[in-house]
Design a protein around this motif. Structure first.
Motif, PDB file in Angstrom:
ATOM      1  N   ILE A  59      41.748  30.211  19.820  1.00 11.88           N
ATOM      2  CA  ILE A  59      40.559  31.062  19.722  1.00 11.88           C
ATOM      3  C   ILE A  59      39.355  30.234  19.308  1.00 11.88           C
ATOM      4  O   ILE A  59      38.218  30.513  19.701  1.00 11.88           O
ATOM      5  CB  ILE A  59      40.817  32.221  18.733  1.00 11.88           C
ATOM      6  CG1 ILE A  59      41.706  33.260  19.407  1.00 11.88           C
ATOM      7  CG2 ILE A  59      39.513  32.846  18.247  1.00 11.88           C
ATOM      8  CD1 ILE A  59      42.104  34.406  18.507  1.00 11.88           C
ATOM      9  N   TRP A 238      33.664  35.653  15.289  1.00 12.15           N
ATOM     10  CA  TRP A 238      34.615  35.858  16.383  1.00 12.15           C
ATOM     11  C   TRP A 238      34.189  37.009  17.291  1.00 12.15           C
ATOM     12  O   TRP A 238      34.396  36.949  18.511  1.00 12.15           O
ATOM     13  CB  TRP A 238      36.012  36.080  15.804  1.00 12.15           C
ATOM     14  CG  TRP A 238      36.499  34.845  15.083  1.00 12.15           C
ATOM     15  CD1 TRP A 238      36.178  33.546  15.387  1.00 12.15           C
ATOM     16  CD2 TRP A 238      37.353  34.780  13.946  1.00 12.15           C
ATOM     17  NE1 TRP A 238      36.781  32.680  14.496  1.00 12.15           N
ATOM     18  CE2 TRP A 238      37.512  33.406  13.605  1.00 12.15           C
ATOM     19  CE3 TRP A 238      38.001  35.735  13.161  1.00 12.15           C
ATOM     20  CZ2 TRP A 238      38.288  32.982  12.527  1.00 12.15           C
ATOM     21  CZ3 TRP A 238      38.779  35.317  12.092  1.00 12.15           C
ATOM     22  CH2 TRP A 238      38.922  33.954  11.785  1.00 12.15           C
ATOM     23  N   ARG A 241      31.550  35.506  19.515  1.00  5.88           N
ATOM     24  CA  ARG A 241      32.141  34.684  20.570  1.00  5.88           C
ATOM     25  C   ARG A 241      32.822  35.557  21.621  1.00  5.88           C
ATOM     26  O   ARG A 241      32.703  35.300  22.825  1.00  5.88           O
ATOM     27  CB  ARG A 241      33.155  33.705  19.963  1.00  5.88           C
ATOM     28  CG  ARG A 241      33.855  32.847  21.019  1.00  5.88           C
ATOM     29  CD  ARG A 241      34.711  31.770  20.396  1.00  5.88           C
ATOM     30  NE  ARG A 241      33.868  30.798  19.715  1.00  5.88           N
ATOM     31  CZ  ARG A 241      34.086  30.345  18.485  1.00  5.88           C
ATOM     32  NH1 ARG A 241      35.126  30.782  17.806  1.00  5.88           N
ATOM     33  NH2 ARG A 241      33.281  29.465  17.951  1.00  5.88           N
ATOM     34  N   GLY A 242      33.537  36.579  21.192  1.00  4.50           N
ATOM     35  CA  GLY A 242      34.205  37.447  22.140  1.00  4.50           C
ATOM     36  C   GLY A 242      33.235  38.146  23.073  1.00  4.50           C
ATOM     37  O   GLY A 242      33.501  38.285  24.271  1.00  4.50           O
ATOM     38  N   ARG A 247      35.703  37.096  25.972  1.00  6.70           N
ATOM     39  CA  ARG A 247      37.084  36.711  25.667  1.00  6.70           C
ATOM     40  C   ARG A 247      37.723  37.770  24.775  1.00  6.70           C
ATOM     41  O   ARG A 247      37.160  38.171  23.746  1.00  6.70           O
ATOM     42  CB  ARG A 247      37.112  35.349  24.981  1.00  6.70           C
ATOM     43  CG  ARG A 247      36.679  34.184  25.868  1.00  6.70           C
ATOM     44  CD  ARG A 247      36.588  32.901  25.048  1.00  6.70           C
ATOM     45  NE  ARG A 247      37.871  32.566  24.430  1.00  6.70           N
ATOM     46  CZ  ARG A 247      37.996  31.720  23.405  1.00  6.70           C
ATOM     47  NH1 ARG A 247      36.913  31.136  22.889  1.00  6.70           N
ATOM     48  NH2 ARG A 247      39.181  31.459  22.905  1.00  6.70           N
ATOM     49  N   TRP A 248      38.931  38.183  25.173  1.00  3.81           N
ATOM     50  CA  TRP A 248      39.633  39.194  24.401  1.00  3.81           C
ATOM     51  C   TRP A 248      40.125  38.675  23.051  1.00  3.81           C
ATOM     52  O   TRP A 248      40.073  39.399  22.043  1.00  3.81           O
ATOM     53  CB  TRP A 248      40.827  39.713  25.205  1.00  3.81           C
ATOM     54  CG  TRP A 248      40.470  40.694  26.265  1.00  3.81           C
ATOM     55  CD1 TRP A 248      40.229  40.440  27.586  1.00  3.81           C
ATOM     56  CD2 TRP A 248      40.296  42.103  26.104  1.00  3.81           C
ATOM     57  NE1 TRP A 248      39.921  41.588  28.263  1.00  3.81           N
ATOM     58  CE2 TRP A 248      39.959  42.637  27.376  1.00  3.81           C
ATOM     59  CE3 TRP A 248      40.390  42.972  25.023  1.00  3.81           C
ATOM     60  CZ2 TRP A 248      39.728  43.995  27.571  1.00  3.81           C
ATOM     61  CZ3 TRP A 248      40.164  44.321  25.228  1.00  3.81           C
ATOM     62  CH2 TRP A 248      39.831  44.817  26.480  1.00  3.81           C
ATOM     63  N   PRO A 250      39.137  36.293  20.650  1.00  5.25           N
ATOM     64  CA  PRO A 250      38.239  36.320  19.495  1.00  5.25           C
ATOM     65  C   PRO A 250      37.719  37.715  19.178  1.00  5.25           C
ATOM     66  O   PRO A 250      37.531  38.055  18.007  1.00  5.25           O
ATOM     67  CB  PRO A 250      37.107  35.372  19.889  1.00  5.25           C
ATOM     68  CG  PRO A 250      37.287  35.066  21.320  1.00  5.25           C
ATOM     69  CD  PRO A 250      38.690  35.365  21.685  1.00  5.25           C
ATOM     70  N   LEU A 251      37.496  38.533  20.218  1.00  6.04           N
ATOM     71  CA  LEU A 251      36.990  39.878  19.963  1.00  6.04           C
ATOM     72  C   LEU A 251      37.986  40.697  19.147  1.00  6.04           C
ATOM     73  O   LEU A 251      37.619  41.339  18.143  1.00  6.04           O
ATOM     74  CB  LEU A 251      36.701  40.588  21.281  1.00  6.04           C
ATOM     75  CG  LEU A 251      36.090  41.982  21.112  1.00  6.04           C
ATOM     76  CD1 LEU A 251      34.584  41.886  21.025  1.00  6.04           C
ATOM     77  CD2 LEU A 251      36.493  42.911  22.242  1.00  6.04           C
ATOM     78  N   MET A 296      36.632  46.526  26.278  1.00 12.70           N
ATOM     79  CA  MET A 296      36.588  45.660  25.103  1.00 12.70           C
ATOM     80  C   MET A 296      36.017  46.408  23.898  1.00 12.70           C
ATOM     81  O   MET A 296      36.526  46.292  22.773  1.00 12.70           O
ATOM     82  CB  MET A 296      35.761  44.408  25.404  1.00 12.70           C
ATOM     83  CG  MET A 296      36.383  43.491  26.450  1.00 12.70           C
ATOM     84  SD  MET A 296      35.386  42.024  26.816  1.00 12.70           S
ATOM     85  CE  MET A 296      35.752  41.004  25.390  1.00 12.70           C
TER      86      MET A 296
END
Length: 698
Positions: A59, A238, A241-242, A247-248, A250-251, A296
């Motif tokens: 991550i 995070w 970043r997600g 991106r799954w 870090p989310l 998300m």
């Protein structure tokens, strides 16, 4: 091959600050989860943390070609936080007497070193306490009976985490683990700042937090705030970043981390809701397929809510009386969170049908001027809050017993400091000024500007900037308006350590670098940035020393930095446990030592709040197979077979309680303890001379 190894080492170095944060967050989550189900053991916590850290390792991305600035910034951050940890570990507090929250949190951590959960067996204390209404099997607020066990107050994650330190380093490991958490908090500030400012500029806000009196003082004892700071900033990073990288991993990690604040603090919902709102808004403003963004947002909301509610369920299970005492506030907080999370989730579900245009359409309609105006509204609102001492004075009521108690405490502080006596003062109008005590006014003013800039950039640059606002502003505004705390420092400022202090440091750095880029160019810009960087270190350092030529003490130092809080407590308790080992304890006269003796001596303990007749004391003793020992600072309460002598004499050092200023003085609390074994007729036989222990001053 050497070049390849060197590149990998450089990439690992650049990723290391955030990966340290990742490892500590996952360890905290593992400890908090397992203690919540009563299975806090090395064989559960450590393997879980190791596996989860390995799974989440990627991550945190490793840069393909790290620059010299990235390597240098990461190295300085790691070295600086390491030196900070060593220096403050040497001065770590010995908060083993329950004067304030770190007392019961530290003692719970000591208990969890050797026990899988925090329920402490009464072990006959309930039967012993049935003799008289002045004899208790628990102690008010910090230690409460539930069934046949005593429950320490509060949530368990911090105590579970510092207990991990006890597995490694014994009692000393428990006492210094929160210092290590404070050092990781510095890295969390650096890692989040690096996303906003770059690898070298991000050192400035991290340094400002590191040298602040608040972060030093609150990390040396087992306050919950440094760990909450780590979780809140890591979650913001995070989630950011997600969102930006779609991106799954870090989310979802960010959502779970934000929700886990309820495993540390009862007000965790306020942190979680601010971060969730920021993440959902950022996803609404982001590019990419709308169905993916909606999924998300919904997943983040569901996961965060699930973790948060699990934390509150654990709090109810392991500290029921605490939740009941704060029932109204807890219910209001939970209702607010649930309502907010449901609204955000429903909104996200409607995005595929165009509901995301509520955010994007508003952004487009506002345009550049509207975005600037929105930033000015945020900065202006914070400026108004800062100006309140000029036009408002806040007061507390007198209706409830809590109000009356707090008013009496404030009155005593006012009298001792020579201030105007008005017991109802809350000093809430000064809450922004409290931040200036630790960061100084120049950084606070820059922070106010920085929050306005972040608001503008949410609408003009990237929705990810909402993470700074969501992490820092909701709880800051809540406690700026009503801190609900006895207003002495450093105690009162703990409300602002978790999000306000790092948030203002980050926002101030954003504003400082923006001004440097806007006002100068070329070589002068480099000079301006370096000057700003120095200021972020020097300005908070000025709070370490106070100079007042008209005062009896013209030059004074901040005691949270230069004094070991509760120094001498550990030796005192070791001495008391050695007086008459392996006997139940009747503690007479002071509730502050109830949990201290029950945990450190690991013997059944009752608290006597008044003198007992010999027949009553004999009846208390009959609850156990072994005659108990009475430990008291009030020998006149009992009948003795012969004149007792002090078995433990001790001095414990504490920072003074100070209104409207950082504490600059300390006081030494003197303890003289007497001990006697209860005879069959209820008289006390003084402990034999060879068992007596003298404890030196700190």
């Amino acid at each position: 091959m050497p070049d390849l190894r060197g590149a990998r080492a450089a990439a690992a170095l650049v990723a290391a600050p955030e990966r340290v944060v990742l490892a500590v967050v996952i360890l905290a989550l593992s400890a908090g989860a397992w203690v919540s189900v009563g299975l806090h053991e090395p064989w559960t916590v450590l393997p879980t943390a190791a596996v989860a850290t390995a799974l989440a390792w990627r991550i945190v991305p490793s840069p393909a070609r790290p620059t010299a600035a990235e390597r240098r910034g990461a190295a300085i951050a790691l070295a600086g936080s390491g030196l900070w940890a060593v220096a403050n570990a040497i001065m770590s507090a010995e908060y083993l007497i329950v004067v304030r929250d770190p007392g019961f949190l530290t003692l719970t951590g000591l208990w969890l070193v050797d026990h899988p959960h925090s329920d402490i067996p009464a072990a006959g204390a309930i039967e012993a306490a049935a003799v008289d209404g002045t004899v208790l099997a628990d102690a008010s607020q910090a230690w409460n009976l539930r069934g046949d066990a005593v429950q320490p107050q509060g949530a368990r994650m911090l105590s579970a985490l510092i207990a991990v330190g006890g597995w490694v380093g014994g009692d000393r490991g428990v006492l210094i683990t929160n210092v290590l958490v404070g050092a990781v908090g510095i890295l969390a500030v650096y890692a989040l700042a690096r996303r906003m400012l770059g690898p070298m500029a991000s050192l400035a806000p991290a340094a400002a937090v590191a040298v602040s009196v608040a972060h030093i003082g609150l990390s040396r004892a087992a306050y919950t705030e440094p760990l909450t700071l780590v979780l809140a900033l890591a979650a913001a990073l995070w989630l950011w970043r997600g969102v930006e990288e779609a991106r799954w991993g870090p989310l979802l990690l960010g959502a779970a981390t934000a929700g886990a604040t309820s495993f540390i603090r009862i007000d965790g919902a306020a942190f979680a809701l601010g971060l969730l709102a920021a993440a959902v808004l950022a996803l609404a403003l982001a590019h990419g397929p709308v169905a993916r963004r909606a999924a998300m947002a919904l997943a983040a909301a569901v996961l965060q809510a699930s973790v948060l509610l699990a934390g509150y369920a654990a709090l109810w299970r392991w500290s029921e009386a605490y939740v009941e005492r704060l029932g109204d506030q807890a219910r209001l907080l939970m209702l607010g969170y649930v309502a907010g999370a449901v609204v955000l989730a429903v909104w996200a579900c409607a995005w595929p049908w165009g509901a995301d245009r509520v955010a994007t359409g508003m952004r487009d309609r506002l345009g550049r001027r509207g975005a600037v105006a929105a930033g000015m509204v945020v900065s202006g609102g914070l400026a108004v809050l800062a100006s309140r001492p000029l036009w408002w004075e806040s007061h507390r009521g007198t209706e409830t017993s809590t109000d009356r108690f707090t008013n009496s405490v404030v009155e005593s502080f006012q009298t001792s400091q020579g201030l105007e006596v008005d017991p109802t003062r809350t000093y809430a109008e000064h809450t922004v000024a409290w931040v200036s005590y630790y960061l100084t006014w120049p950084l606070v003013i820059l922070g106010i500007l920085g929050f306005g800039l972040a608001t503008t950039w949410v609408l003009r640059r990237s929705g990810g900037w909402a993470m700074l606002l969501g992490a820092a502003l909701p709880t800051s505004l809540l406690y700026f308006w009503n801190p609900e705390v006895v207003p002495d420092q450093l105690w009162a400022f703990r409300r602002f350590e978790t999000a306000t202090l790092p948030g203002f440091a980050l926002a101030a750095a954003v504003a400082a670098w923006w001004l440097a880029d806007r006002l100068v160019s070329g070589a002068r810009r480099r000079v301006a940035r370096r000057t700003a960087a120095v200021a972020f270190v020097v300005l908070p350092l000025t709070a370490w020393v106070s100079i007042d030529v008209g005062d009896d003490l013209p030059v004074s130092a901040a005691t949270p930095v230069f004094v070991r809080e509760m120094g001498g407590a550990r030796e005192q308790l070791d001495g008391l446990c050695a007086v008459a080992p392996d006997r139940p304890i009747v503690l007479a006269g002071t509730s502050s030592h109830f949990g201290s003796l029950r945990v450190t001596c690991d013997q059944p303990t009752v608290l006597a709040l008044a003198a007992l007749e010999p027949a009553q004391l004999a009846e208390v003793a009959a609850a156990w197979d072994v005659a108990p020992v009475v430990l008291t600072r009030n020998p006149e309460w009992f009948e003795w077979a012969e004149e007792p002598e002090a078995v433990v004499t001790s001095t414990v050092r504490q920072a003074s309680y100070t209104l409207q200023a950082i504490p600059r003085t300390y006081f030494d609390r003197q303890y003289t303890w007497f001990a006697g074994v209860v005879g069959t007729d209820g008289t006390l036989t003084p402990v034999a001379a060879e068992d007596r222990t003298a404890v030196t001053s700190p």
